[in-house]
Every structure is written in structure tokens, then in C-alpha cells.
Enzyme design. Sequence first.
Site, PDB file in Angstrom:
ATOM      1  N   ASN A  74       0.855  -1.194   0.000  1.00 42.41           N
ATOM      2  CA  ASN A  74       0.000   0.000   0.000  1.00 42.41           C
ATOM      3  C   ASN A  74       0.884   1.235   0.000  1.00 42.41           C
ATOM      4  OD1 ASN A  74       0.573   0.802   2.846  1.00 42.41           O
ATOM      5  ND2 ASN A  74      -0.310  -1.210   3.230  1.00 42.41           N
ATOM      6  N   PHE A 100      -4.613   2.975  14.955  1.00 41.22           N
ATOM      7  CA  PHE A 100      -4.996   3.973  13.963  1.00 41.22           C
ATOM      8  C   PHE A 100      -6.189   3.422  13.176  1.00 41.22           C
ATOM      9  CE2 PHE A 100      -2.031   7.613  13.211  1.00 41.22           C
ATOM     10  CZ  PHE A 100      -1.275   7.456  14.359  1.00 41.22           C
TER      11      PHE A 100
END
Length: 405
Positions: free
Chosen positions: A211, A324
Amino acid sequence: MRIALGVTGGVAAYKAAELVRRLQQEKFDVEVVMTRGAEEFLRPLTFAALTGHKVITAMFAAAPGEPANVESAIEHIAVAQRIDLLLVAPATAGVLAKLAAGIADDFLTTLYLATKAPVVVAPAMNINMWEHPATRENLGRLRARGVRVVDPDEGYLACGMTGAGRLASHEAILEAVRGALNFVRDLAGEVVLVTAGPTCEDIDPVRYLTNRSSGRMGYAVAEAAAARGASVILVSGPTALPTPAGVELVPVRSAEQMARAVGKHVDRATIVVMAAAVADYRPVHKHAQKMKRGAPDLSLQLEMTPDILAAVAAEKGRRIVVGFAAETERLAEHARRKLAAKPVDLIVANDVSHHGAGFDVDTNVVTLFPRDGREKALPALSKREVAERVLDEALRLKSGARNGS
Ligand code: PMT
């Protein structure tokens, strides 16, 4: 945090080598700038070996016989922008005079004019030079501009006289540095485990799934925690970032490796911050050889990776666990759902489709979702500033947990 240490030409220059070590012990990344005079007392190689950085000795550095290049001509600007503090130690009477007058005729004096970072000077010289009205006047002008002056100690001087003029102790210099940086060491005694960067899930020897994470958010947390006195373990997927000073780096590649590394170190941690963008799925088969082009279409079968955050949260004990949430829609709803699903203390949610937020940028826009419900939306901030706020929140939750609230 990065400090440029300006070393000028006095007998006390040799003490700057030990000072570099003390600054490094305090987790500062030090780069050294030497004046021409300093080179008469010490070789740049000493500082290069100690810091691992090139030592800047000249304004227009170029190979002998070659014209100076553009990079060296503007290097003082690059250094000026990247440092958090300029420390000149030892500072001779001559260099103090140049700084006071704004004379920029070498790298160090030009750097002083070019930087907006706080400046600390630690003079060392003969007692008569120290007491001379010209030196007094110059120091007064520097102080009036906000420069911190670490007064020299008294004692036996290299010139054979006794009195004020010896370079101040390293502790006094460090105190001034901390003061100039407004330093808080509120994480001293804590062990902060941070995950950062992407993971790479191999398909074959040349292809993988990954990613867009650059690692910047997690590295900013690691750097900020180290600067606030924590011992920091940084478990990082592949990034192009330098390891922050004083941080223990554990490099990994895949989600599986990250899970193992976190499992190995988590027992030591008192605070865990998981900023890594871990792949949720990986190929079921990793091909031993490069897959050949052939069939008109191809399906990859994927399987779930281990949920590292869930595993850490399940064995949380008294440690503070921060996860997160990278979202592209309905940020609050998804963040609250994550908080409900896992016993974490805080979710830091970022809308990664937002301009200036999320992946591969220097800034972030986050909302903090602590378990006690005191949600806080932060404005667009540098990732370093976001890191500071996340650590502030982790400490608040820790003291709340201690007080039983
Ligand atoms: O690295 P940068 O370029 O600076 O970008 C920063 C960032 C966008 C990567 C960062 O701010 C961020 O949002 N990190 C979390 C990315 C993520 O994977 O979010 P998520 O919502 O998919 O995962 C939720 C949490 O579970 C995260 O703490 C993640 O680390 C963790 N996780 C996810 C999957 C998995 N298998 N194991 C996990 O532990």
C-alpha cells in the site's frame, strides 16, 4: 531531533567530541559544522566518525581543483531548514563578534543567519577576552535576540591564567539546549513500541501486494517519543526513511513478520502505538519462481493476515494501546466501531482521502477517539505535531487509568 553543532577554533574544541556523545545519549541527531580555526585543533574525521554524518567545513565545498557546485552553494539553507537547534560550542570571541554583527563569511556564520531554529552558544576563551567590553557587548546583543548563552566556568585556563573562560560543563550546555527546545521529558521510564510503514505480501520472487504508506506517521511517533525520553522500539515495514536517533529499529517485510516482531517485544512496552498500514490479506500461495504470462486472466486467492492490534489489545494488561484507523468515508462511525470491537485505549482516525492527510504526505488531519469518550478533532498538523498530540493523549489516559478514572 536534529542539532547542528558549530565547533570553532579554541583549545576547548576537543571537548566538542565528548559533547557530541552526550547529545547523542539524549537522542539528538547531531551534525557538525567546523570553522577554519576549529580544523587547526581537530580533524573533521573525528566528528564524521562520531556522528555518521559528513562534517561541513567550507562554504563552497568542492573536490580539489573543481569549481564549487550548486548543492554546496545552497547547503547552508538546507541545513538551516532541517535543524531543530543550532549550538555553537565552544564559541570563540571572534565567532561571537561575527554572530552579533551579522557577518556571514563562512558556513557557520551563514547558517546562523539562515536558520529560524533556536540558538545556544557556549563561549570559551581567555579571561581577558571574556571580560572585554567588546565581548560583553556582543553577548548582550545576542541575548537580546533570544540567543541562549551558557556562561563559561571558572578555573585554570589553557593560557595559564585562572578565572572565567572554561567551556561550561556538558550538563549545563544540555540544560540550555533542553530549555531552548522547551523540552519535556514526560516519557522518561516508558517503553514505547511503534509500528510503521506498509507491509509487503509476496506473490512470487518479483511481485508483491502493498500500500502507499511511507512510514512517516509512525516514524514521527517514534522520534517524538524518543525526544520525550522514552525507550522506543520501532517495528517497521520497508520505508525510505532514516531511523530516528536513539530508536531501536526492528525491520520487517510482511504482516506475519510484523506480528512476530510485535509479539516478541510487546511485553517490554508500556505504550503501544500501531500506525503501520498492515495488509489485511495476503496471497495463499507464494510462488517459488516468477509467474509466467500465459492465461488471459488470472485470480489470486487471498487469505486474512493476523490482526496484530487485536492480539496486542487482547493481552493489554496495564499498557496503553493506541490503534490507527485509515478511512475514506464515515470516519467517526468506523472509528467508534473499531473502539467497540477491540479493547484499545485510543483510536487515531484519519480520513486518507482528505487533502494533506493520510498516506505519503508530511501532514495529517486526525480525530482522537479515546475510550473515555473525550473525542478531539485536530486541525491539519505536521505528522510530528500529530505524534506529539497522540503521545499527550496516551499519557492522559495512562494517568487516568492510574487514578482509576
Ligand atoms: O505511513 P504514512 O505515509 O505516513 O501514512 C500514515 C498512515 C495513513 C499509514 C497512518 O496514519 C494510518 O492510518 N495507519 C493505519 C493504517 C491502517 O492499516 O488502518 P486500518 O484501519 O486498516 O487498521 C486499523 C488498525 O489495525 C491500525 O492500527 C493497523 O496498524 C492495525 N492492523 C491492521 C491490520 C492488521 N492485519 N493488523 C493490524 O494490527
